[in-house]
Design an enzyme around this catalytic site. Structure first.
Site, PDB file in Angstrom:
ATOM      1  N   PRO A 115       0.839  -1.199   0.000  1.00 10.90           N
ATOM      2  CA  PRO A 115       0.000   0.000   0.000  1.00 10.90           C
ATOM      3  C   PRO A 115       0.871   1.244   0.000  1.00 10.90           C
ATOM      4  CG  PRO A 115       0.066  -0.983   2.177  1.00 10.90           C
ATOM      5  CD  PRO A 115       0.747  -1.948   1.243  1.00 10.90           C
ATOM      6  N   GLU A 116       0.359   2.308  -0.590  1.00 11.83           N
ATOM      7  CA  GLU A 116       1.080   3.563  -0.606  1.00 11.83           C
ATOM      8  C   GLU A 116       0.540   4.454   0.490  1.00 11.83           C
ATOM      9  OE1 GLU A 116       0.663   4.954  -4.570  1.00 11.83           O
ATOM     10  OE2 GLU A 116       1.713   3.230  -5.423  1.00 11.83           O
TER      11      GLU A 116
END
Length: 230
Positions: free
Chosen positions: A2-3
């Site tokens: 995930p960013e």
């Protein structure tokens, strides 16, 4: 993985249901995620009150009473599911569950088990191996042109590679780096004139960063890395 724009809404989803609530029970379905869970993991958390839910880069930091911090990373498929009512039976990949004194259950679900959890004394948090080498938050007060100039001094690297180096700044600029129209002003404001003491603070590009971040938050909120209501 995930960013950053995906992890921040998870923090915002967890904060209202955890802050100032006491963790009365921790159900641990296994001894490890990506890494082994700390010894006596459940017992160390039970009975403590959540004082704050913060974030450092992609790491969720749940500050507990008594000076302990629960660190959680979502990995590739991790999500927190929030059940205000008594929850259904656990699913196959529900690895850890937290029950609050308000009767809310928060389950960590991670099919691929690339996420992890750790416990750390609050005073030692900045020295934790997962955090100690990270640069400043790109929207924070510490991210200035002078700081960036010192970090880039003597380096010969493309600007995109430089702003994606998490030892320089965290990965929010990855959103910016996907479009030349956004990379160019970051290049001009943060690198080309970073040594000019008359240059405004790097943080003054915040209107561009925030605009890109809102797109990321809205576009990614329903992905597997989210905190969702069960």
């Amino acid at each position: 993985m995930p960013e950053l724009p995906e992890v921040e809404p998870v923090r915002r989803g967890l904060a209202p249901v955890l802050t100032h609530r006491r963790i009365v029970r921790v159900d641990q379905a296994r001894l490890d995620l990506r890494f082994p869970l700390p010894p006596h993991f459940a017992g160390a958390i039970e009975g403590r009150t959540v004082e704050a839910v913060e974030r450092r880069a992609k790491h969720l930091l749940i500050f507990l009473s008594g000076g302990l911090v629960l660190m959680a990373h979502l990995g590739m498929s991790g999500r927190f599911r929030i059940f205000p009512e008594p929850p259904p039976p656990p699913e196959a990949h529900d690895h850890v569950a937290f029950l609050t004194d308000e009767g809310i259950t928060i389950r960590f679900h991670d099919p691929r088990r690339f996420g992890f959890m750790d416990l750390c004394p609050a005073e030692a948090l900045v020295r934790h191996p997962m955090l100690s080498r990270l640069g400043p938050e790109p929207l924070g007060e510490d991210f200035t042109a002078e700081w960036l100039s010192r970090r880039l001094a003597g380096r010969l690297t493309p600007i995109k590679a430089a702003i994606l180096d998490q030892a320089i700044t965290l990965d929010h600029p990855e959103v910016l780096a996907r479009g030349d129209a956004l990379v160019d002003p970051v290049h001009q404001a943060l690198v080309r004139r970073a040594g000019d003491h008359g240059q405004p603070r790097a943080g003054q590009q915040r209107h561009q960063l925030v605009a890109a971040g809102h797109v990321g938050v809205e576009g990614q909120a329903d992905r597997a890395a989210g905190a969702e209501q069960g």
